[in-house]
Design a protein around this motif. Structure first.
Motif, PDB file in Angstrom:
ATOM      1  N   SER A 111      -0.007-122.871  12.143  1.00 20.59           N
ATOM      2  CA  SER A 111       1.195-121.751  12.533  1.00 20.59           C
ATOM      3  C   SER A 111       2.106-121.824  13.540  1.00 20.59           C
ATOM      4  N   SER A 162       5.565-115.272   9.953  1.00 20.27           N
ATOM      5  CA  SER A 162       4.881-116.526  10.552  1.00 20.27           C
ATOM      6  C   SER A 162       5.643-115.864  12.481  1.00 20.27           C
ATOM      7  N   SER A 200       4.303-123.418   7.191  1.00 17.00           N
ATOM      8  CA  SER A 200       3.362-123.042   8.885  1.00 17.00           C
ATOM      9  C   SER A 200       2.498-121.772   7.894  1.00 17.00           C
ATOM     10  N   HIS A 230      -1.147-121.027   6.606  1.00 18.49           N
ATOM     11  CA  HIS A 230      -2.679-121.066   7.693  1.00 18.49           C
ATOM     12  C   HIS A 230      -3.391-120.292   7.340  1.00 18.49           C
TER      13      HIS A 230
END
Length: 592
Positions: free
Chosen positions: A452, A554, A564, A566
């Motif tokens: 992340s 994000s 980023s 995830h």
């Protein structure tokens, strides 16, 4: 091998777009062209629409997905679980796996499917008692950052989202850690002094880390904070939490799961507490936030408990957790019911009455063996978090434990702006291992995939996850531009090599690792469990893709970096369900 290209999006003289933000390119996707797209497809030019360098036509990505060959003794079955597409709108900025106990800790919004009651404060017991959106009764929780569309975004004039440099210029940020006092079981009187000493030590460690954050500004490289401050803090907390568990265990049952509270994170919540939400497109019907119950903590308000009362007190503390979980589930399943006072009369009122009775029983149990505590019933009333669609902005509590929440009808938070796109489909699969049979994954196993924060932590854990329907033989760490009729997709493979003992670890990763990319074999000292794969598909208009007007929620300092991406998982499958998964996978069958 990864190559990191530092780029940042800025505007020059109102005309030119210069690329200077962070984009991480995996070697497997080296064929992806970095830079602004300048060609055309199907007669439609999209250079002038200025998609950012983080967008790429999927046709330009070379095929890079190659499954390891199945060897003798391997397992090839697949179990598919249907948990829906978050049609009940369970959105939340909590992350119960990576930031347990920290409300709004993700600083971005997640889609949740599966477990209906899960929140930052969930316990294993409360999760097991929950209902689920999964058709087979699986109570596990699966959650990932939402995708948004902001049609007002003019990326040349005003890049979408929070600006990382602006946030960092406002100060060094603050180290935030999960709270511990309110997660402990009843502390036996004989252990109270030692436990309290270690709780004070945790506070000192956090204060020291924040001092170091201020005094070391400008030192080191991009991973300095993680390596020099957060990493050592995590190690200290692991040792201190272990001492707390040992102290309590000497007098009774040793608490488990405290290692989940070791990981701390860097937050810029003070800088973006007044982020607001009015800059994006108008409200979207059906994207209203699902509030969660916010009750005063009880565990940290109790006196030292006589050892003979500890078991009864712990039973009632667990019951309080289950009551909150039931209320959270009711909030999800009763959306749209009743009038303006429905929640207070049908959910919060009955919850308060149950808490009064349970808190009274706790006081009586302690009083039988010592001095009965007073004032516990004052902790009975609960409120809602994220209940007001247009709240007044307010800074987060300085002591940690809660960060700024969502605002407005689009649930905007920390620069994550625009209308949330509901997935068109979500496929959840449990898959085999090409070199061995699998064993059952333990109940309450925590797992995550992707990174992340690749900007601040580095790209080591980042995984390419983006593709388009019909192009699943290739994955990219850029936002894909798909041909007409093809859906934007995210494919998340989870680690599947378990250490055979732990359901979590201090960094939420070392207890379960990825198999070898080439052979599929698990590292020495680990065993293969069914590998979870979650594939999420979206209907996003081609024009929106070409204009760079969709992005991932994000952390604010990531500026919607597609790298980023995830996904998180908390296993609440029953023993019976887990056995069926193992049998199907090892038997080479396809099951639902």
């Amino acid at each position: 091998m990864r190559e990191t290209l530092n780029r940042r999006f800025t505007r020059a003289r109102g005309q030119e777009l210069r690329v200077l933000g962070v984009v991480v390119v995996l070697a497997a996707t080296a064929a992806v062209t970095a830079g602004v797209v300048t060609s055309s497809r199907d007669g439609q030019a999209f250079a002038e629409a200025a998609p950012l360098a983080s967008f790429t036509p999927i046709e330009r990505v070379a095929a890079n997905v190659k499954a390891p060959p199945v060897r003798r003794g391997g397992s090839t079955g697949v179990v598919t679980v249907d948990c829906g597409t978050n049609g009940n709108r369970k959105f939340s900025p909590d992350n119960p796996v990576a930031q347990p106990g920290v409300r709004n800790g993700a600083q971005h919004v997640h889609d949740f499917v599966g477990n209906l009651s899960i929140s930052a404060d969930s316990t294993d017991e409360s999760l097991a008692a929950s209902d689920t959106t999964c058709r087979n009764g699986d109570r596990s929780s699966y959650f990932w950052p939402v995708v948004r569309i902001d049609r007002k975004a003019n990326r040349q004039a005003n890049p979408v989202g929070a600006n990382a440099d602006t946030l960092k210029a406002a100060g060094p940020g603050t180290v935030k850690c999960p709270t511990v006092r309110d997660k402990l079981p009843a502390v036996p009187a004989q252990a109270a002094a030692e436990v309290n000493r270690n709780l004070r030590l945790l506070d000192q460690q956090l204060a020291e880390a924040n001092r170091r954050l201020v005094t070391s500004q400008g030192q080191g490289g991009p991973n300095f904070v993680d390596n020099a401050i957060l990493g050592p803090l995590r190690d200290k907390r692991v040792a201190t939490l272990d001492r707390i568990a040992i102290a309590i265990g000497r007098q009774g049952a040793r608490p488990t799961g405290l290692v989940s509270l070791a990981e701390c994170d860097l937050s810029y919540d003070g800088a973006h507490a007044n982020h607001g939400g009015g800059s994006s497109t108008g409200g979207s019907a059906g994207n209203e936030v699902t509030p969660t119950v916010n009750c005063p903590s009880v565990r940290d308000k109790l006196p030292a408990v006589p050892a003979r009362a500890a078991s009864e007190v712990n039973q009632d503390l667990n019951l309080l957790d289950k009551q909150i979980a039931e209320a959270n589930q009711r909030l999800v399943t009763s959306q749209g019911q009743g009038g303006p006072n429905f929640v207070d009369n049908a959910i919060l009122g009955p919850l308060r009455d149950k808490r009064v009775a349970t808190l009274d029983r706790i006081a009586i149990a302690i009083g039988r063996q010592g001095t009965r505590p007073t004032g516990l019933t004052e902790l009975a009333p609960c409120t809602l978090t994220n209940a007001d669609p247009n709240p007044e902005p307010s800074p987060s509590a300085s002591t940690g434990g809660q960060l700024p929440g969502v605002q407005g009808p689009n649930l905007e938070i920390a620069g994550n702006l625009g209308t949330i796109v509901r997935p068109a489909s979500v496929k959840i699969e449990y898959r085999g291992n090409p070199t061995s049979k699998v064993v059952a994954m333990p109940r309450f196993l925590r797992a995550l995939t992707g990174e992340s924060k690749p900007t601040s932590r580095g790209p080591a854990n980042a995984r390419a996850s983006w593709t388009c329907g019909g192009f699943e033989d290739r994955l990219t760490d850029q936002y894909p531009i798909c041909p007409a009729g093809s859906q934007v997709m995210r494919v998340h493979d989870f680690p599947s090599c378990w250490d055979g003992e732990n359901i979590d670890s201090a960094n939420h990763r070392t207890h379960i690792q990825f198999p070898d990319r080439t052979t599929g074999a698990c590292p020495a000292g680990t065993v293969a469990v069914p590998q979870l794969r979650i594939s999420i598909s979206y209907n996003i208009p081609v024009q929106v893709q070409q204009r760079g007007q969709y992005q991932l929620d994000s952390f604010p300092e990531e500026n919607h970096n597609p790298t980023s991406d995830h996904n998180d998982f908390l296993n609440v499958n029953s023993t019976r369900q887990t056995a069926k998964i193992v049998q199907c996978v090892n038997g080479g069958r396809r099951c639902r």
